[in-house]
Design a protein around this motif. Sequence first.
Motif, mmCIF file in Angstrom:
data_model
loop_
_atom_site.group_PDB
_atom_site.id
_atom_site.type_symbol
_atom_site.label_atom_id
_atom_site.label_comp_id
_atom_site.label_asym_id
_atom_site.label_seq_id
_atom_site.Cartn_x
_atom_site.Cartn_y
_atom_site.Cartn_z
ATOM 1 N N ASP A 79 2.263 53.649 103.759
ATOM 2 C CA ASP A 79 3.081 53.023 102.716
ATOM 3 C C ASP A 79 2.926 53.805 101.409
ATOM 4 N N GLU A 80 3.945 54.597 101.064
ATOM 5 C CA GLU A 80 3.871 55.464 99.886
ATOM 6 C C GLU A 80 3.790 54.676 98.580
ATOM 7 N N ALA A 81 4.481 53.552 98.505
ATOM 8 C CA ALA A 81 4.521 52.804 97.251
ATOM 9 C C ALA A 81 3.176 52.161 96.943
ATOM 10 N N ILE A 82 2.476 51.680 97.957
ATOM 11 C CA ILE A 82 1.142 51.124 97.715
ATOM 12 C C ILE A 82 0.238 52.197 97.138
ATOM 13 N N ARG A 83 0.361 53.418 97.628
ATOM 14 C CA ARG A 83 -0.471 54.513 97.103
ATOM 15 C C ARG A 83 -0.155 54.783 95.630
ATOM 16 N N GLU A 84 1.098 54.614 95.234
ATOM 17 C CA GLU A 84 1.507 54.912 93.860
ATOM 18 C C GLU A 84 1.073 53.833 92.865
ATOM 19 N N ALA A 85 0.812 52.626 93.341
ATOM 20 C CA ALA A 85 0.519 51.486 92.463
ATOM 21 C C ALA A 85 -0.979 51.341 92.244
ATOM 22 N N ASP A 86 -1.342 50.812 91.088
ATOM 23 C CA ASP A 86 -2.752 50.528 90.825
ATOM 24 C C ASP A 86 -3.111 49.088 91.141
ATOM 25 N N THR A 87 -2.081 48.236 91.358
ATOM 26 C CA THR A 87 -2.302 46.821 91.625
ATOM 27 C C THR A 87 -1.474 46.383 92.825
ATOM 28 N N LEU A 88 -2.112 45.672 93.740
ATOM 29 C CA LEU A 88 -1.449 45.140 94.935
ATOM 30 C C LEU A 88 -1.505 43.624 94.888
ATOM 31 N N LEU A 89 -0.338 42.986 94.957
ATOM 32 C CA LEU A 89 -0.260 41.535 94.984
ATOM 33 C C LEU A 89 0.070 41.080 96.398
ATOM 34 N N LEU A 90 -0.812 40.276 96.977
ATOM 35 C CA LEU A 90 -0.656 39.792 98.347
ATOM 36 C C LEU A 90 0.072 38.455 98.322
ATOM 37 N N THR A 91 1.265 38.407 98.900
ATOM 38 C CA THR A 91 1.990 37.140 98.969
ATOM 39 C C THR A 91 1.285 36.230 99.974
ATOM 40 N N ILE A 92 1.139 34.987 99.611
ATOM 41 C CA ILE A 92 0.347 34.069 100.425
ATOM 42 C C ILE A 92 1.188 32.888 100.906
ATOM 43 N N PRO A 93 0.814 32.295 102.030
ATOM 44 C CA PRO A 93 1.500 31.094 102.541
ATOM 45 C C PRO A 93 0.890 29.847 101.910
ATOM 46 N N ASN A 94 1.253 29.557 100.662
ATOM 47 C CA ASN A 94 0.559 28.498 99.921
ATOM 48 C C ASN A 94 0.657 27.140 100.586
ATOM 49 N N THR A 95 1.702 26.904 101.406
ATOM 50 C CA THR A 95 1.870 25.601 102.041
ATOM 51 C C THR A 95 0.796 25.307 103.079
ATOM 52 N N LEU A 96 0.048 26.327 103.495
ATOM 53 C CA LEU A 96 -0.999 26.126 104.506
ATOM 54 C C LEU A 96 -2.326 25.687 103.902
ATOM 55 N N GLY A 97 -2.372 25.532 102.593
ATOM 56 C CA GLY A 97 -3.548 24.962 101.960
ATOM 57 C C GLY A 97 -4.540 25.978 101.442
ATOM 58 N N VAL A 98 -5.423 25.503 100.582
ATOM 59 C CA VAL A 98 -6.364 26.385 99.902
ATOM 60 C C VAL A 98 -7.331 27.029 100.876
ATOM 61 N N GLU A 99 -7.917 26.253 101.771
ATOM 62 C CA GLU A 99 -8.944 26.784 102.673
ATOM 63 C C GLU A 99 -8.409 27.941 103.510
ATOM 64 N N TYR A 100 -7.211 27.775 104.081
ATOM 65 C CA TYR A 100 -6.684 28.852 104.915
ATOM 66 C C TYR A 100 -6.297 30.067 104.071
ATOM 67 N N ASN A 101 -5.774 29.859 102.891
ATOM 68 C CA ASN A 101 -5.407 30.991 102.046
ATOM 69 C C ASN A 101 -6.631 31.760 101.561
ATOM 70 N N VAL A 102 -7.725 31.064 101.329
ATOM 71 C CA VAL A 102 -8.968 31.756 101.005
ATOM 72 C C VAL A 102 -9.375 32.653 102.179
ATOM 73 N N HIS A 103 -9.226 32.127 103.397
ATOM 74 C CA HIS A 103 -9.523 32.933 104.580
ATOM 75 C C HIS A 103 -8.626 34.174 104.649
#
Length: 340
Positions: free
Chosen positions: A300-324
Amino acid sequence: MKKIGFLSFGHWSNHPQYETRTAGDTLLQSIELAVAAEELGLDGAYFRVHHFARQLASPFPLLAAIGAKTNNIEIGTGVIDMRYENPMYMVEDAGAADLIAGGRLQLGISRGSPEQVIEGWRYFGYEPEAGQTDAEMGREKALQFLDKLSGVGFAKPNPNPMFPNPPGLLRLEPHSPGLRERIWWGAASNATAVWAAEQGMNLQSSTLKFDESGEPFHIQQAKQIRLYKEAWKKAGHEREPRVSVSRSIFALVNDQDRYYFGQQGRSADSFGYIEADTRAVFGKSYAAEPDQLIKELEKDEAIREADTLLLTIPNTLGVEYNVHVLEAILEHVAPGMGWR
């Protein structure tokens, strides 16, 4: 090294499999997740902003609450649709939230994306001037916001005020020094990325981009980032810019992960229209066993170019699973990618 944060859309619905069945659930769990993410060592907690939808909307109460509950993690948006905003009031809200957070806000703003209702900004009392598009209105409001964030006085004081005034013209309060340099522009095109660089804003580029060449998403996005960096250098800004990209990335480390996301590993870029005449390319999701995931992400060339990566999360599955989900990336993927 790369900063890693999460990006939540903040969905809720009265669905039997959702942990976020109400707006209150989503707001309170967003705070809880940000606290847990800081404890994990994650760098950022970012939230989408959508109006007229069962998703997070007005961001500043949430950002302020997270700021009061955390100490180090960056807190941001991706993105605030400026077509809906009063730039003056937004300066006050942003300044207050940033001061509560101790200068940790990273605000993503933009002209916005297609919304739930037709020309929703009109319901908020805003309308483009004659001959002006809604996108131009959004960019004009962004410039007003940036200008007033500088803290330079501009308003003539009342000679008989309720409270004593400092000398000179008055600025909006509370003023948060340094916030102007922590504003990001969400650019969907190459041209707006260049414009963001010229205005001294950091760059946010998501999993959607206008299709300007027909090439794979990550290649088009990497080219956009390079154009941004060139424009930044040409503009002569003294500080180094920041660039973030967002991705849906899931390390499959147990049966629950495979159940939820095993099929997403077969996804590919898709092309379509987000508005009647706007063709866009949508980036694929990544889901695989950690070793395979690292091999795919290395391409992934764009990830290499960026200094920050934001991971989209499935927030509807709750805090515990998203922490995992986040912990699995930090433990099984980030070291192999050289991010940690």
